[in-house]
Design a protein around this motif. Structure first.
Motif, PDB file in Angstrom:
ATOM      1  N   SER A 124       0.943  -1.314   0.187  1.00 41.02           N
ATOM      2  CA  SER A 124       0.120   0.123  -0.403  1.00 41.02           C
ATOM      3  C   SER A 124       0.842   1.153  -0.195  1.00 41.02           C
ATOM      4  CB  SER A 124      -0.696  -0.412   1.185  1.00 41.02           C
ATOM      5  OG  SER A 124      -1.540  -0.457   1.457  1.00 41.02           O
ATOM      6  N   LYS A 125       2.233   1.452   0.890  1.00 47.89           N
ATOM      7  CA  LYS A 125       2.944   2.430   0.650  1.00 47.89           C
ATOM      8  C   LYS A 125       3.601   2.183  -0.516  1.00 47.89           C
ATOM      9  CE  LYS A 125       4.145   2.368   5.990  1.00 47.89           C
ATOM     10  NZ  LYS A 125       5.421   2.073   6.648  1.00 47.89           N
ATOM     11  N   LEU A 126       4.170   1.693  -1.044  1.00 50.75           N
ATOM     12  CA  LEU A 126       4.357   1.747  -2.812  1.00 50.75           C
ATOM     13  C   LEU A 126       3.613   2.050  -3.603  1.00 50.75           C
ATOM     14  CD1 LEU A 126       6.634  -1.829  -2.760  1.00 50.75           C
ATOM     15  CD2 LEU A 126       7.495   0.219  -3.615  1.00 50.75           C
ATOM     16  N   THR A 128       1.238   3.982  -3.114  1.00 50.96           N
ATOM     17  CA  THR A 128       0.473   5.697  -3.062  1.00 50.96           C
ATOM     18  C   THR A 128       1.720   6.015  -3.101  1.00 50.96           C
ATOM     19  OG1 THR A 128      -0.830   4.019  -0.707  1.00 50.96           O
ATOM     20  CG2 THR A 128       0.070   6.919  -0.842  1.00 50.96           C
ATOM     21  N   ARG A 129       2.717   5.632  -2.251  1.00 47.73           N
ATOM     22  CA  ARG A 129       4.009   6.466  -3.431  1.00 47.73           C
ATOM     23  C   ARG A 129       4.420   6.669  -5.001  1.00 47.73           C
ATOM     24  NH1 ARG A 129       8.554   3.555  -0.852  1.00 47.73           N
ATOM     25  NH2 ARG A 129       7.889   4.482   0.204  1.00 47.73           N
ATOM     26  N   SER A 130       4.444   5.593  -5.779  1.00 47.78           N
ATOM     27  CA  SER A 130       3.609   5.388  -7.335  1.00 47.78           C
ATOM     28  C   SER A 130       2.591   6.320  -7.873  1.00 47.78           C
ATOM     29  CB  SER A 130       3.906   3.553  -7.591  1.00 47.78           C
ATOM     30  OG  SER A 130       5.105   3.271  -7.137  1.00 47.78           O
ATOM     31  N   LEU A 136       1.617   8.686  -6.199  1.00 48.55           N
ATOM     32  CA  LEU A 136       1.402  10.437  -6.006  1.00 48.55           C
ATOM     33  C   LEU A 136       2.422  11.674  -7.508  1.00 48.55           C
ATOM     34  CD1 LEU A 136       1.434  10.358  -2.034  1.00 48.55           C
ATOM     35  CD2 LEU A 136      -0.571  11.232  -3.774  1.00 48.55           C
ATOM     36  N   SER A 137       3.618  10.381  -7.464  1.00 44.80           N
ATOM     37  CA  SER A 137       4.407  10.319  -7.956  1.00 44.80           C
ATOM     38  C   SER A 137       4.079  10.932  -9.943  1.00 44.80           C
ATOM     39  CB  SER A 137       5.717   9.701  -8.013  1.00 44.80           C
ATOM     40  OG  SER A 137       6.295   9.401  -6.919  1.00 44.80           O
ATOM     41  N   GLN A 171       1.667  14.023 -10.168  1.00 38.04           N
ATOM     42  CA  GLN A 171       2.790  15.175  -9.910  1.00 38.04           C
ATOM     43  C   GLN A 171       3.927  15.117 -11.272  1.00 38.04           C
ATOM     44  OE1 GLN A 171       6.148  14.845  -7.175  1.00 38.04           O
ATOM     45  NE2 GLN A 171       6.351  16.923  -6.867  1.00 38.04           N
ATOM     46  N   ASN A 174       8.980   1.770 -10.312  1.00 35.48           N
ATOM     47  CA  ASN A 174       9.090   1.054  -9.440  1.00 35.48           C
ATOM     48  C   ASN A 174       8.400  -0.247  -9.208  1.00 35.48           C
ATOM     49  OD1 ASN A 174      10.948   2.469  -7.169  1.00 35.48           O
ATOM     50  ND2 ASN A 174       9.098   3.676  -6.845  1.00 35.48           N
ATOM     51  N   GLU A 220      14.974  -4.838   3.391  1.00 37.97           N
ATOM     52  CA  GLU A 220      14.188  -3.493   4.279  1.00 37.97           C
ATOM     53  C   GLU A 220      15.301  -2.950   5.232  1.00 37.97           C
ATOM     54  OE1 GLU A 220      10.359  -3.903   4.962  1.00 37.97           O
ATOM     55  OE2 GLU A 220       9.276  -3.076   2.921  1.00 37.97           O
TER      56      GLU A 220
END
Length: 222
Positions: free
Chosen positions: A119-121, A123-125, A127-128, A131, A156, A174
């Protein structure tokens, strides 16, 4: 772009084997929609029609593709209200890659083994990607906004694939990063010299995604 065969040895082959749902049914499978999109190539006069037909099977996917296209092309002054129109405006590859990326992300969210990590990955992708699309429009860059969106969205891909299909290795990487090692060094050490970027390029190439998507993942293009 021509189709390729999956690697036959090493960690990369192991990743591809785990993505082969016929052999490992306990792992998440790609939806039929994604499989159909990946199988499509711009090799016939009816390619645009076939692409539209596949996307239109999924109401949610259709809406999301049109939403992204319209948000990037709002300056045209008229809405893009059909997939066929989107293909005409931004091209077969851009629409196919966009639809594939959106459908893949829906599959990833639904099937991810590491729910929190994936989910974090994602979400980051995402949003990128937003942008990148906005920058392409605002700065009048020499790139189609949809292409900027999909390239950033799938940048990613390799890391996402490892997180989903090899969660134990993802956690090990990680841990090494948390211990002070760079992500690139940790990934190379654990994945026999491979990087997330290389995995992403191999998977994207095998899935027949466009050259631009593959190039966006490659830090050292030839």
């Amino acid at each position: 772009m021509t189709e390729t065969s999956p690697p036959s040895s090493g960690k990369l082959a192991e990743i591809f084997a785990k993505m082969n749902m016929g052999e490992l049914p306990e792992l998440p499978a790609m939806s039929h929609n994604v499989q159909e999109l990946i199988a499509l190539t711009h090799s016939s006069q009816s390619a645009g029609y076939e692409l539209s037909k596949v996307i239109l099977k999924d109401y949610s996917l259709t809406n999301k593709v049109l939403q992204v296209v319209n948000s990037a092309f709002y300056s045209l002054g008229r809405p893009v209200n059909s997939i066929s129109r989107a293909v005409t405006i931004i091209g077969f590859d851009a629409v196919r890659d966009l639809a594939t990326g959106i459908a893949l992300f829906e599959d990833f969210v639904k099937n991810g083994v590491e729910k929190e990590g994936i989910s974090k990955l994602l979400t980051r992708s995402f949003l990128s990607a937003l942008q990148a699309r906005d920058l392409a429009v605002e700065k009048n860059l020499n790139i189609v906004p949809e292409e900027a969106f999909i390239c950033a969205l799938l940048h990613n891909l390799g890391k996402i694939i490892v997180c989903i299909y090899m969660p134990e290795i993802s956690r090990e990487i990680e841990e090494k990063v948390a211990g002070g090692m760079s992500e690139d060094a940790a990934t190379r050490q654990i994945l026999e010299g491979l990087t997330f970027d290389q995995i992403g390029v191999e998977v994207a190439t095998f899935w027949n995604l466009s050259d631009k998507v593959c190039a966006a993942m490659n830090p050292n293009p030839s």
